[in-house]
Design an enzyme around this catalytic site. Structure first.
Site, PDB file in Angstrom:
ATOM      1  CD  GLN A  80       8.868  -7.080 -13.758  1.00 24.11           C
ATOM      2  OE1 GLN A  80       8.542  -5.946 -13.387  1.00 24.11           O
ATOM      3  NE2 GLN A  80       7.980  -8.006 -14.074  1.00 24.11           N
ATOM      4  CB  SER A  81      11.595  -3.040 -19.639  1.00 19.88           C
ATOM      5  OG  SER A  81      11.704  -1.729 -20.158  1.00 19.88           O
TER       6      SER A  81
END
Ligand SMILES: *Cc1c(COP(=O)(O)O)cnc(C)c1O
Length: 339
Positions: A80-81
Site C-alpha cells: 500500500q505504498s
C-alpha cells in the site's frame, strides 16, 4: 526584492502536479475540535494518480532521472505504498519504465485486500514491473539490489529512494511552504503525517529560507518518532544546503510527536478511526488508516492539549493516501458503521 527560493528555481523540474493546491478553511471541523482558525492544505488534490504528497517530490526527482538519461526508474515500498503508485503513474506519463520493489511482510496481519487492492492494484494498472521482495528495516537495501541487477543487464536505472525522501524531493515541500505562506502570511502551525521525513524536511527548510516562523509538527505514523526526527534533521539540513541556507538550518525546529501512531505502522486504533469518521462527516474529507487518519488524530489530540491556544492559524496538510482506504475494508466498515 531577491527571491529566497531562487536557487531552487534553477533546478530541473518536470510538471506533474496541479499547483498550487487549494487551501480550504474548515470551520465545521475546526469547531468540532476546538481550533478556531483551521485550514486544510489539499495535497490530496495534486492531481496525478489520485494525488498525494509524493507528486511534488517527483517533479524534482524524476527531472533528475531524465537529466541522467535513465532508461528506467526504481522505487518501492509496501503493497500500500503511496509513493510507489505515484512513481508508477509519473513514469507512465514521462515514458519511463518503472520497477517497483514491493516489500511483503511488514504488517503481520494484513487483510487480503492489503496485498492486492488499493495502491498495488494501481501500480499494475500504470504498467509498473513489480518485484516481490521481503520487508527490511533498511528500506533502501533491496531497492539498491534491484538497481544493481538492472545495471548488470546493461540498463541505466535511476533510484527514487524510499518515500522519495531525498533532499531534492524534499524541495517540493519548500515550494508548498511558499504556497501556504503566500495565502496565509500569519500561519502559526503546520501539522501533517511524517514518515520517511521528506515532507517535513522540505517544509522546514522552505520556511527557514523564507524567514517565516511557523512551527511544523510532524505526526509520526511509523511508531518510530526518534528515527523520523533524525531523518527530518538529516534530510532537512541537506535540503537547506540545496537552498544555500545551510547556515540557517536549526535542528531545534524539528518537532515530531509520537502519541498518535497507534503503536504500529499500517494499523489504525480507536483514535485513528474516530478521526477518520469526524473528518468525513464534518467536511466530506476522505482520510486513510495509515497516514492521514493518524495525522488527524494528532491534530485533535494536540488541540485538546492546548498546543494551538495562541490562536494563530493552523494548517493541516492532507497528504493524500486515498487509495489505501480500499485496502482496509474491515477497518473502514467498522468505523463507518458507528454514529
Ligand atoms: C508518504 C506519505 C506521508 C509521509 O510523508 P514523508 O515525506 O514520507 O514523511 C504522509 N501521508 C501520505 C498519504 C503519504 O503517502
Amino acid at each position: 526584492m531577491t527571491d529566497p527560493l531562487a536557487s531552487l528555481r534553477t533546478l530541473a523540474r518536470v510538471s506533474l502536479a496541479h499547483l498550487p493546491t487549494p487551501l480550504e478553511r474548515m470551520a465545521r471541523l475546526g469547531a468540532a475540535i476546538g481550533i478556531d482558525r483551521l485550514w486544510v492544505k489539499r495535497d490530496d488534490c495534486t492531481g496525478l494518480a489520485f494525488g498525494g504528497n509524493k507528486v511534488r517530490k517527483l517533479e524534482f526527482d524524476l527531472a533528475a532521472a531524465i537529466e541522467a538519461r535513465a532508461d528506467c526508474v526504481v522505487c518501492g515500498g509496501v503493497p500500500q505504498s503511496n509513493v510507489a503508485r505515484q512513481v508508477a503513474a509519473a513514469c507512465a506519463k514521462l515514458g519511463l519504465e518503472c520497477h517497483l520493489g514491493i516489500m511483503r511482510g511488514r504488517l503481520p496481519h494484513a487483510e487480503p485486500a492489503y496485498e492486492e487492492s488499493g495502491n498495488i492494484l494501481l501500480d499494475r494498472l500504470y504498467g509498473a514491473i513489480v518485484h516481490d521482495i521481503p520487508w527490511d528495516e533498511d528500506r533502501n537495501l533491496r531497492l539498491t539490489a534491484i538497481v544493481r541487477s538492472l545495471k548488470r543487464s546493461g540498463r541505466n536505472p535511476f533510484l527514487v529512494p524510499y518515500g522519495a525522501s531525498d533532499a531534492l524531493g524534499a524541495l517540493g515541500y519548500a515550494l508548498a511552504a511558499e504556497e501556504i505562506v503566500k495565502v496565509l502570511p500569519d500561519v502559526g502551525w503546520i501539522v501533517h503525517a511524517s514518515g520517511s521525513a521528506g515532507t517535513q524536511a522540505g517544509l522546514i527548510a522552505g520556511l527557514l529560507a523564507l524567514g517565516h516562523p511557523a512551527q511544523v509538527i510532524g505526526i509520526d505514523v511509523d511508531a518510530q518518532p526518534g528515527r523520523v526526527a533524525a531523518d527530518v534533521r538529516r534530510v532537512g539540513r541537506e535540503a537547506a544546503s540545496l537552498l544555500h541556507i545551510e547556515d540557517r538550518w536549526d535542528d531545534e525546529r524539528v518537532t515530531v510527536v509520537g502519541d498518535w501512531s497507534a503503536g504500529q505502522y499500517g494499523v489504525a486504533d480507536a483514535e485513528t478511526e474516530a478521526a477518520i469518521r469526524l473528518a468525513a462527516r464534518s467536511e466530506g474529507l476522505a482520510l486513510d488508516p495509515v497516514y492521514t487518519g493518524k495525522a488527524m488524530a494528532g491534530l485533535i489530540g494536540l488541540a485538546r492539549q492546548g498546543r494551538f491556544s495562541d490562536g494563530a492559524p493552523v494548517v493541516w496538510i492532507h497528504t493524500g493516501g486515498g487509495p489505501g482506504i480500499f485496502a482496509y475494508p474491515t477497518t473502514m466498515a467498522r468505523l463507518s458503521s458507528r454514529r
